[in-house]
Design a protein around this motif. Structure first.
Motif, PDB file in Angstrom:
ATOM      1  N   LEU A   1       0.582  -1.441  -0.140  1.00 36.39           N
ATOM      2  CA  LEU A   1       0.241  -0.003   0.072  1.00 36.39           C
ATOM      3  C   LEU A   1       0.873   1.161   0.196  1.00 36.39           C
ATOM      4  N   PHE A   2       1.708   1.385   0.606  1.00 40.99           N
ATOM      5  CA  PHE A   2       2.888   2.514   0.795  1.00 40.99           C
ATOM      6  C   PHE A   2       3.503   2.828  -0.324  1.00 40.99           C
ATOM      7  N   VAL A   3       4.254   1.614  -0.535  1.00 42.75           N
ATOM      8  CA  VAL A   3       5.395   1.626  -1.780  1.00 42.75           C
ATOM      9  C   VAL A   3       3.703   2.250  -2.802  1.00 42.75           C
ATOM     10  N   GLY A   4       4.364   3.173  -4.144  1.00 38.28           N
ATOM     11  CA  GLY A   4       3.203   3.652  -5.032  1.00 38.28           C
ATOM     12  C   GLY A   4       3.151   4.407  -4.702  1.00 38.28           C
ATOM     13  N   SER A   5       2.706   4.869  -3.148  1.00 39.61           N
ATOM     14  CA  SER A   5       1.699   5.713  -2.547  1.00 39.61           C
ATOM     15  C   SER A   5       2.246   7.590  -2.881  1.00 39.61           C
ATOM     16  N   GLU A   6       3.522   7.374  -2.765  1.00 36.53           N
ATOM     17  CA  GLU A   6       4.118   9.008  -3.792  1.00 36.53           C
ATOM     18  C   GLU A   6       3.802  10.268  -2.424  1.00 36.53           C
ATOM     19  N   GLY A   7       4.410   9.586  -0.756  1.00 32.97           N
ATOM     20  CA  GLY A   7       3.484  10.454  -0.145  1.00 32.97           C
ATOM     21  C   GLY A   7       2.650  11.228   0.265  1.00 32.97           C
ATOM     22  N   THR A   8       2.232   9.809  -0.370  1.00 26.35           N
ATOM     23  CA  THR A   8       0.522  10.616   0.416  1.00 26.35           C
ATOM     24  C   THR A   8      -0.334  10.216   2.165  1.00 26.35           C
ATOM     25  N   LEU A   9       0.349   9.206   1.988  1.00 24.00           N
ATOM     26  CA  LEU A   9      -0.461   8.216   3.047  1.00 24.00           C
ATOM     27  C   LEU A   9       0.609   8.087   4.280  1.00 24.00           C
ATOM     28  N   GLY A  10       2.322   8.144   3.988  1.00 23.10           N
ATOM     29  CA  GLY A  10       2.767   8.402   5.110  1.00 23.10           C
ATOM     30  C   GLY A  10       4.832   8.764   4.568  1.00 23.10           C
ATOM     31  N   LEU A  11       5.607   8.297   5.564  1.00 18.50           N
ATOM     32  CA  LEU A  11       6.575   9.130   5.401  1.00 18.50           C
ATOM     33  C   LEU A  11       7.390   7.941   5.576  1.00 18.50           C
ATOM     34  N   ILE A  12       8.147   7.546   4.680  1.00 21.91           N
ATOM     35  CA  ILE A  12       8.975   6.528   5.348  1.00 21.91           C
ATOM     36  C   ILE A  12      10.121   6.617   5.947  1.00 21.91           C
ATOM     37  N   THR A  13      10.661   5.768   7.147  1.00 26.41           N
ATOM     38  CA  THR A  13      12.056   6.826   7.703  1.00 26.41           C
ATOM     39  C   THR A  13      12.978   4.836   7.978  1.00 26.41           C
ATOM     40  N   GLU A  14      12.255   4.132   7.454  1.00 24.33           N
ATOM     41  CA  GLU A  14      13.163   2.833   7.045  1.00 24.33           C
ATOM     42  C   GLU A  14      12.987   1.427   5.858  1.00 24.33           C
ATOM     43  N   MET A  15      13.715   1.150   5.883  1.00 24.16           N
ATOM     44  CA  MET A  15      13.173  -0.214   4.454  1.00 24.16           C
ATOM     45  C   MET A  15      13.815  -0.488   4.478  1.00 24.16           C
ATOM     46  N   THR A  16      13.243  -2.382   3.870  1.00 27.20           N
ATOM     47  CA  THR A  16      13.834  -3.725   4.118  1.00 27.20           C
ATOM     48  C   THR A  16      13.899  -4.167   3.003  1.00 27.20           C
ATOM     49  N   VAL A  17      15.173  -3.795   2.226  1.00 26.92           N
ATOM     50  CA  VAL A  17      14.919  -4.565   0.856  1.00 26.92           C
ATOM     51  C   VAL A  17      15.958  -5.448   0.447  1.00 26.92           C
ATOM     52  N   ARG A  18      15.444  -6.361  -0.675  1.00 28.73           N
ATOM     53  CA  ARG A  18      15.828  -7.681  -1.103  1.00 28.73           C
ATOM     54  C   ARG A  18      17.038  -7.083  -1.949  1.00 28.73           C
ATOM     55  N   LEU A  19      18.156  -8.577  -2.134  1.00 26.86           N
ATOM     56  CA  LEU A  19      19.340  -8.007  -2.345  1.00 26.86           C
ATOM     57  C   LEU A  19      19.830  -9.028  -2.962  1.00 26.86           C
ATOM     58  N   HIS A  20      20.523  -9.054  -3.935  1.00 27.85           N
ATOM     59  CA  HIS A  20      21.103 -10.587  -5.160  1.00 27.85           C
ATOM     60  C   HIS A  20      22.191 -10.913  -4.931  1.00 27.85           C
ATOM     61  N   GLY A  21      22.126 -12.089  -5.656  1.00 26.30           N
ATOM     62  CA  GLY A  21      23.602 -11.774  -5.340  1.00 26.30           C
ATOM     63  C   GLY A  21      24.198 -11.243  -7.237  1.00 26.30           C
ATOM     64  N   GLN A  22      25.577 -10.782  -6.920  1.00 25.14           N
ATOM     65  CA  GLN A  22      26.802 -10.600  -8.008  1.00 25.14           C
ATOM     66  C   GLN A  22      27.111 -11.039  -9.385  1.00 25.14           C
ATOM     67  N   PRO A  23      26.168 -11.288 -10.357  1.00 28.95           N
ATOM     68  CA  PRO A  23      26.301 -12.225 -11.275  1.00 28.95           C
ATOM     69  C   PRO A  23      28.081 -12.446 -11.072  1.00 28.95           C
ATOM     70  N   GLU A  24      28.191 -13.732 -11.468  1.00 34.28           N
ATOM     71  CA  GLU A  24      30.136 -14.616 -12.300  1.00 34.28           C
ATOM     72  C   GLU A  24      30.227 -13.918 -13.323  1.00 34.28           C
ATOM     73  N   ALA A  25      29.157 -13.272 -14.598  1.00 33.41           N
ATOM     74  CA  ALA A  25      29.664 -12.952 -15.786  1.00 33.41           C
ATOM     75  C   ALA A  25      28.288 -12.254 -16.718  1.00 33.41           C
ATOM     76  N   ILE A  26      28.880 -11.307 -16.548  1.00 35.07           N
ATOM     77  CA  ILE A  26      27.982 -10.255 -17.842  1.00 35.07           C
ATOM     78  C   ILE A  26      28.703 -10.098 -18.779  1.00 35.07           C
ATOM     79  N   SER A  27      28.460  -9.609 -19.891  1.00 38.65           N
ATOM     80  CA  SER A  27      28.247  -9.379 -21.235  1.00 38.65           C
ATOM     81  C   SER A  27      26.757  -8.143 -21.778  1.00 38.65           C
ATOM     82  N   ALA A  28      27.422  -7.657 -22.093  1.00 36.45           N
ATOM     83  CA  ALA A  28      26.326  -6.419 -22.638  1.00 36.45           C
ATOM     84  C   ALA A  28      26.445  -5.660 -23.970  1.00 36.45           C
ATOM     85  N   ALA A  29      25.615  -5.687 -24.874  1.00 37.20           N
ATOM     86  CA  ALA A  29      26.061  -5.173 -26.498  1.00 37.20           C
ATOM     87  C   ALA A  29      24.824  -4.296 -27.126  1.00 37.20           C
TER      88      ALA A  29
END
Length: 454
Positions: free
Chosen positions: A191-219
């Protein structure tokens, strides 16, 4: 803002409340076409307790409160259109805990995505959500941001698991948990994620992390026309190829990038792509994608295998907005985004390109097409009311097209005040329900009034 309230806030913040014209002006600017809208004062809290006291005072006196992170939002979300107080979270910018084994972190809202990833460098983990700008995580949560990597890692909706929030009357609540799933009551985090500050002020958040990839290629690769480029994206998604990023730039965007970054890409539609995984899986993904590109008449890849080359490539992509602005000196932009089902993407992009071609405005198109999301950067003279009107007309056409194709009026920029008039078309009676939730949680309407809801 009455003097009594200012005196009370000053006693709480001990020198971190200002009416300095330069700071008011700084907090009254927008990244896009909205006119300057400075607040009456700016507060710089450092703790949740201070935010709570700020809200208690403002609630008692009926003072409007607008949250401010890095100020990179595009639909006027951080502008204090009703005056009052801006709460700047730049001093609440700490990583409080990193839980390596559980792959999550507890952070304050003012930390930026780049700063968090610097903190995580030695852990083997990363926070992947990348909207392009070095936005604050609190702002990213409040606008439900996504960006270039959403096709693989998801948006802020999927990557925020819990919040500490200060409500309009100063009450402090916690939502969610560090567990991977829960069936305990309403999903207040969402409900709060996406509420654009209209329902409350976030003061702390728990976020999900992901593993750094072994290999990266861009093109990068180019196509003769927009249609085949977008069709190649659709085919890639439909076969289940796990792209980390797949970005589209039309010929006008490519021209802007060439001028701004000193690149030499052919003046054709391009795809910027990136693959994450093990050495073997990345090699396999590259081969499969190459076959798809060939089938749709795309060029051979130009590879960026080294880290510095990849950084240069994605820096060019992230700077594309500023590159587009530089095409016409002195302009601002009506920056609008829509998101459609992937099967409708080619139709939406081609019709949008035709609309812009028939208009007197320049409007480069680019976007995160791996999830059906793209942007038009409509360049307008901020002093020319006719041009602003035309930019808003084109943006409205895009939004109506998205709805007709089963999509949404915004995939990641949010509503603010720029797209508020379009909400009834997308949500109908559900928009009224959003207003009822707002009224129940903020009966005095002091939290970011005039944005998002009725």
């Amino acid at each position: 803002m009455i003097d009594t309230a200012y005196a009370e806030l000053s006693s709480v913040l001990e020198g971190r409340l200002t009416r300095s014209k330069s700071e008011l002006d700084q907090h009254g600017l927008s990244e896009t076409w909205f006119p300057p809208t400075p607040p009456e004062a700016v507060a710089y809290p450092e703790t949740t307790a201070e935010v709570s006291e700020i809200m208690k005072i403002c609630h008692a006196h009926g003072i409007p409160v607008t949250a401010f992170g890095a100020g990179t939002s595009l639909e006027g979300q951080t502008l204090a259109t009703s005056g009052g107080l801006v709460v700047d979270f730049s001093r609440m910018n700490q990583v409080l805990r990193v839980n390596d084994a559980d792959m999550d972190a507890v952070v304050q809202p003012g930390i930026t995505r780049e700063a968090l990833n610097v903190e995580l460098r030695n852990t083997g983990l990363m926070f992947p959500v990348d909207p392009g700008a070095n936005a604050s995580l609190g702002g990213m949560a409040m606008t439900r941001a996504s960006g270039t990597t959403a096709v693989k890692y998801g948006t802020m909706k999927e990557n925020v698991t819990g919040l500490e929030v200060v409500l309009a009357d100063g009450k402090i609540i916690r939502t969610g948990s560090r567990a991977r799933k829960s069936a305990a009551g309403y999903d207040l985090t969402s409900l709060f994620v996406g509420s654009e500050g209209t329902l409350g002020l976030i003061t702390e958040m728990t976020v999900r992390l992901h593993g750094q990839p072994e290999a990266i290629s861009a093109a990068v690769c180019s196509f003769e026309e927009i249609g085949p480029a977008v069709e190649a994206v659709i085919a890639t998604i439909q076969v289940g190829l796990p792209m980390a990023r797949i970005e589209f730039l039309d010929a006008e965007s490519v021209h802007a990038v060439n001028l701004y970054s000193g690149a030499n890409f052919p003046l054709k539609p391009h795809l910027f792509v990136e693959f994450h995984g093990s050495e073997a899986t990345v090699a396999e993904q590259v081969e499969m994608f190459g076959e798809i590109v060939h089938d749709f008449g795309g060029s051979d890849f130009e590879w960026a295998a080294k880290s510095e080359d990849r950084t240069a490539l994605w820096t060019m992509r992230h700077h594309a907005y500023w590159a587009c602005l530089a095409l016409r000196k002195g302009t601002k932009a009506v920056v609008t985004d829509i998101c459609v089902p992937i099967s409708k993407l080619a139709e939406a992009v081609e019709q949008t390109r035709a609309d812009i071609a028939a208009s007197p405005l320049h409007g480069p198109i680019l976007g995160h097409v791996g999830d059906g999301n793209f942007h038009a950067i409509l360049l307008v003279d901020p002093n020319d009311k006719a041009e602003i009107k035309e930019g808003k007309r084109l943006a409205h056409r895009m939004a109506e097209r998205a709805l007709a194709l089963g999509g949404t009026i915004t995939g990641e920029h949010g509503i603010g005040m720029g797209k508020k008039s379009l909400m009834p078309e997308e949500h109908g009676a559900a928009w009224d329900l959003m207003g009822q939730i707002k009224a129940a949680m903020d009966p005095k309407n002091i939290l970011n009034p005039g944005k998002l809801v009725p």
